[in-house]
Design a protein around this motif. Structure first.
Motif, PDB file in Angstrom:
ATOM      1  N   GLN A 247       0.827  -1.210   0.000  1.00 13.61           N
ATOM      2  CA  GLN A 247       0.000   0.000   0.000  1.00 13.61           C
ATOM      3  C   GLN A 247       0.858   1.256   0.000  1.00 13.61           C
ATOM      4  N   ALA A 248       1.970   1.217   0.730  1.00 15.49           N
ATOM      5  CA  ALA A 248       2.881   2.370   0.727  1.00 15.49           C
ATOM      6  C   ALA A 248       3.487   2.572  -0.651  1.00 15.49           C
ATOM      7  N   LEU A 249       3.888   1.489  -1.303  1.00 14.61           N
ATOM      8  CA  LEU A 249       4.424   1.598  -2.650  1.00 14.61           C
ATOM      9  C   LEU A 249       3.370   2.127  -3.615  1.00 14.61           C
ATOM     10  N   ALA A 250       2.144   1.629  -3.487  1.00 13.80           N
ATOM     11  CA  ALA A 250       1.075   2.076  -4.382  1.00 13.80           C
ATOM     12  C   ALA A 250       0.836   3.571  -4.244  1.00 13.80           C
ATOM     13  N   ALA A 251       0.836   4.072  -3.020  1.00 18.14           N
ATOM     14  CA  ALA A 251       0.609   5.499  -2.814  1.00 18.14           C
ATOM     15  C   ALA A 251       1.695   6.332  -3.475  1.00 18.14           C
ATOM     16  N   LEU A 252       2.943   5.863  -3.390  1.00 24.87           N
ATOM     17  CA  LEU A 252       4.038   6.590  -4.025  1.00 24.87           C
ATOM     18  C   LEU A 252       3.963   6.502  -5.545  1.00 24.87           C
ATOM     19  N   VAL A 253       3.775   5.305  -6.060  1.00 27.16           N
ATOM     20  CA  VAL A 253       3.712   5.118  -7.512  1.00 27.16           C
ATOM     21  C   VAL A 253       2.574   5.946  -8.104  1.00 27.16           C
ATOM     22  N   GLY A 254       1.437   5.976  -7.393  1.00 31.52           N
ATOM     23  CA  GLY A 254       0.278   6.679  -7.903  1.00 31.52           C
ATOM     24  C   GLY A 254       0.474   8.176  -8.049  1.00 31.52           C
ATOM     25  N   ARG A 255       1.330   8.763  -7.214  1.00 33.36           N
ATOM     26  CA  ARG A 255       1.515  10.216  -7.283  1.00 33.36           C
ATOM     27  C   ARG A 255       2.851  10.619  -7.896  1.00 33.36           C
ATOM     28  N   TRP A 256       3.674   9.613  -8.288  1.00 28.44           N
ATOM     29  CA  TRP A 256       5.017   9.956  -8.762  1.00 28.44           C
ATOM     30  C   TRP A 256       4.943  10.573 -10.151  1.00 28.44           C
ATOM     31  N   PRO A 257       5.764  11.589 -10.458  1.00 32.90           N
ATOM     32  CA  PRO A 257       5.681  12.251 -11.758  1.00 32.90           C
ATOM     33  C   PRO A 257       6.221  11.427 -12.918  1.00 32.90           C
ATOM     34  N   GLU A 258       6.974  10.374 -12.645  1.00 28.38           N
ATOM     35  CA  GLU A 258       7.489   9.490 -13.687  1.00 28.38           C
ATOM     36  C   GLU A 258       6.859   8.108 -13.541  1.00 28.38           C
ATOM     37  N   ARG A 259       6.835   7.378 -14.645  1.00 30.01           N
ATOM     38  CA  ARG A 259       6.298   6.022 -14.608  1.00 30.01           C
ATOM     39  C   ARG A 259       7.248   5.118 -13.828  1.00 30.01           C
ATOM     40  N   VAL A 260       6.672   4.217 -13.046  1.00 27.27           N
ATOM     41  CA  VAL A 260       7.436   3.319 -12.181  1.00 27.27           C
ATOM     42  C   VAL A 260       6.989   1.882 -12.439  1.00 27.27           C
ATOM     43  N   LEU A 261       7.940   0.977 -12.578  1.00 26.34           N
ATOM     44  CA  LEU A 261       7.661  -0.456 -12.675  1.00 26.34           C
ATOM     45  C   LEU A 261       7.988  -1.119 -11.351  1.00 26.34           C
ATOM     46  N   LEU A 262       7.098  -1.993 -10.873  1.00 28.72           N
ATOM     47  CA  LEU A 262       7.345  -2.803  -9.688  1.00 28.72           C
ATOM     48  C   LEU A 262       7.768  -4.197 -10.144  1.00 28.72           C
ATOM     49  N   LEU A 263       8.976  -4.605  -9.767  1.00 29.15           N
ATOM     50  CA  LEU A 263       9.527  -5.884 -10.207  1.00 29.15           C
ATOM     51  C   LEU A 263       9.814  -6.761  -9.005  1.00 29.15           C
ATOM     52  N   ALA A 264       9.107  -7.887  -8.896  1.00 33.92           N
ATOM     53  CA  ALA A 264       9.379  -8.881  -7.857  1.00 33.92           C
ATOM     54  C   ALA A 264      10.388  -9.888  -8.388  1.00 33.92           C
ATOM     55  N   SER A 265      11.411 -10.144  -7.615  1.00 30.55           N
ATOM     56  CA  SER A 265      12.456 -11.088  -7.989  1.00 30.55           C
ATOM     57  C   SER A 265      12.222 -12.393  -7.230  1.00 30.55           C
ATOM     58  N   SER A 266      11.990 -13.479  -7.967  1.00 27.34           N
ATOM     59  CA  SER A 266      11.669 -14.740  -7.281  1.00 27.34           C
ATOM     60  C   SER A 266      11.902 -15.948  -8.172  1.00 27.34           C
ATOM     61  N   ASP A 267      12.472 -16.985  -7.592  1.00 21.25           N
ATOM     62  CA  ASP A 267      12.396 -18.325  -8.169  1.00 21.25           C
ATOM     63  C   ASP A 267      11.194 -19.027  -7.538  1.00 21.25           C
ATOM     64  N   LEU A 268      10.923 -20.244  -7.986  1.00 19.35           N
ATOM     65  CA  LEU A 268       9.764 -20.985  -7.479  1.00 19.35           C
ATOM     66  C   LEU A 268      10.234 -22.102  -6.554  1.00 19.35           C
ATOM     67  N   ASN A 269       9.634 -23.272  -6.636  1.00 18.09           N
ATOM     68  CA  ASN A 269       9.956 -24.340  -5.677  1.00 18.09           C
ATOM     69  C   ASN A 269      11.391 -24.844  -5.871  1.00 18.09           C
ATOM     70  N   HIS A 270      12.016 -25.257  -4.773  1.00 14.67           N
ATOM     71  CA  HIS A 270      13.432 -25.615  -4.768  1.00 14.67           C
ATOM     72  C   HIS A 270      13.661 -27.089  -4.417  1.00 14.67           C
ATOM     73  N   TYR A 271      14.487 -27.739  -5.247  1.00 19.92           N
ATOM     74  CA  TYR A 271      15.160 -28.987  -4.912  1.00 19.92           C
ATOM     75  C   TYR A 271      14.239 -30.138  -4.552  1.00 19.92           C
ATOM     76  N   GLU A 272      13.197 -30.289  -5.354  1.00 21.41           N
ATOM     77  CA  GLU A 272      12.360 -31.482  -5.288  1.00 21.41           C
ATOM     78  C   GLU A 272      12.267 -32.071  -6.693  1.00 21.41           C
ATOM     79  N   PRO A 273      11.802 -33.331  -6.816  1.00 28.31           N
ATOM     80  CA  PRO A 273      11.673 -33.921  -8.147  1.00 28.31           C
ATOM     81  C   PRO A 273      10.813 -33.067  -9.072  1.00 28.31           C
ATOM     82  N   ALA A 274      11.107 -33.121 -10.352  1.00 25.61           N
ATOM     83  CA  ALA A 274      10.423 -32.260 -11.318  1.00 25.61           C
ATOM     84  C   ALA A 274       8.913 -32.426 -11.258  1.00 25.61           C
ATOM     85  N   THR A 275       8.437 -33.649 -11.120  1.00 25.00           N
ATOM     86  CA  THR A 275       6.989 -33.856 -11.096  1.00 25.00           C
ATOM     87  C   THR A 275       6.344 -33.171  -9.897  1.00 25.00           C
TER      88      THR A 275
END
Length: 287
Positions: free
Chosen positions: A171-199
């Protein structure tokens, strides 16, 4: 200046090799079909989720995300804390000024946005130690640099995964992005599940991506706990979802309801040929 921590390991260590690697990955993404009506261009993405493993493993999935982005002047990168180092009292560690260095050059931190975020959220604190050896922001940077040389970043590393914190920070990020004079991209950095069989991982990854595509951050965190999905960037992703929902709900210039699209999925076994213990990678674009 934040020096690179994984250059030459997660991605090539020289400028020439790194730029070639990124451009080859982007070139491997099939052309994105036009969005009807004919001749209309899609609205620029407001957010995305991209993986952060070594490029040999997750680079193609990341490229499927970045190839679809019209990178704006500012990118807020929300990443998980892999190292366990955190000196920010609220658990959200910010690098508030200066630059991040890669073999392609320096990426400036947008100190105005960073200062505004420090004022806007008590969860956020300046904390260089949390960033020193953390790779989850750094690995995204060469793609941004190739696509927009003058991009500025706001790097955040989160040391918690409770929905309350994700919602408040979102919500804090949204409030800033909404009023910022330049366009802003929000990028989440994430991998998914770790170290189990592919299935097993494929099933768990599908469940996590299903919640992301529904833009349901609370459900994403609940599924990860309930179904033992070891998605490292679940809190960053939930935070970005919370921000986009706040923007898309009519507040702060959100421009209407958001839509999330899973643009690519892979896992490390698709590269190594070994399916006994894989890591999953998902790419999501939110417009």
């Amino acid at each position: 200046m934040r020096a690179p921590a994984v250059s030459g390991r997660f991605y090539p260590g020289t400028a020439r090799e790194l730029e070639r690697a990124v451009r080859e990955l982007l070139a491997a993404v099939p052309p994105v079909p036009p969005v009807p009506p004919a001749g209309a261009r899609p609205a620029p993405a407001r957010a995305a989720v991209a993986p952060h493993a070594g490029y040999v493993y997750s680079g193609l999935t990341a490229a499927h995300v970045f190839a679809r982005l019209d990178v704006p002047p500012i990118v807020v990168i929300v990443a998980p804390n892999h190292t366990g180092v955190c000196h920010a009292p609220g658990g959200a560690s910010l690098w508030e000024a200066g630059a991040f260095r890669t073999p392609l050059g320096d990426v400036a931190v947008d100190d105005r946005f960073a200062a505004a975020l420090l004022d806007a959220s008590p969860l956020v604190g300046s904390d260089h130690a949390a960033h020193a050896d953390e790779h989850a922001v750094e690995v995204e940077l060469p793609f941004l640099q190739v696509l927009r040389a003058d991009v500025r970043i706001v790097p955040l590393v989160l040391a918690w995964d409770a929905w309350e914190g994700c919602e408040r920070l979102g919500q804090a990020l949204a409030a800033l992005v909404g009023r910022w004079p330049e366009r802003v991209l929000l990028l989440a950095s994430s991998d998914l599940n770790h170290y189990e069989p592919a299935t097993v991982s494929e099933r768990k990854d599908h469940r996590a991506l299903e919640a992301v595509a529904a833009l349901d951050g609370a459900e994403l965190l609940a599924r990860c706990r309930r179904e033992h999905i070891s998605m490292c960037g679940r809190a960053p992703t939930a935070t970005v979802i919370a921000a986009i929902r706040a923007l898309g709900g009519g507040g702060g210039g959100g421009g209407g309801a958001a839509r999330a699209e899973v643009v690519h999925y892979s896992h490390s076994g698709m590269v190594t040929g070994e399916d006994d213990a894989v890591v999953g990678y998902g790419g999501v674009v939110i417009a």
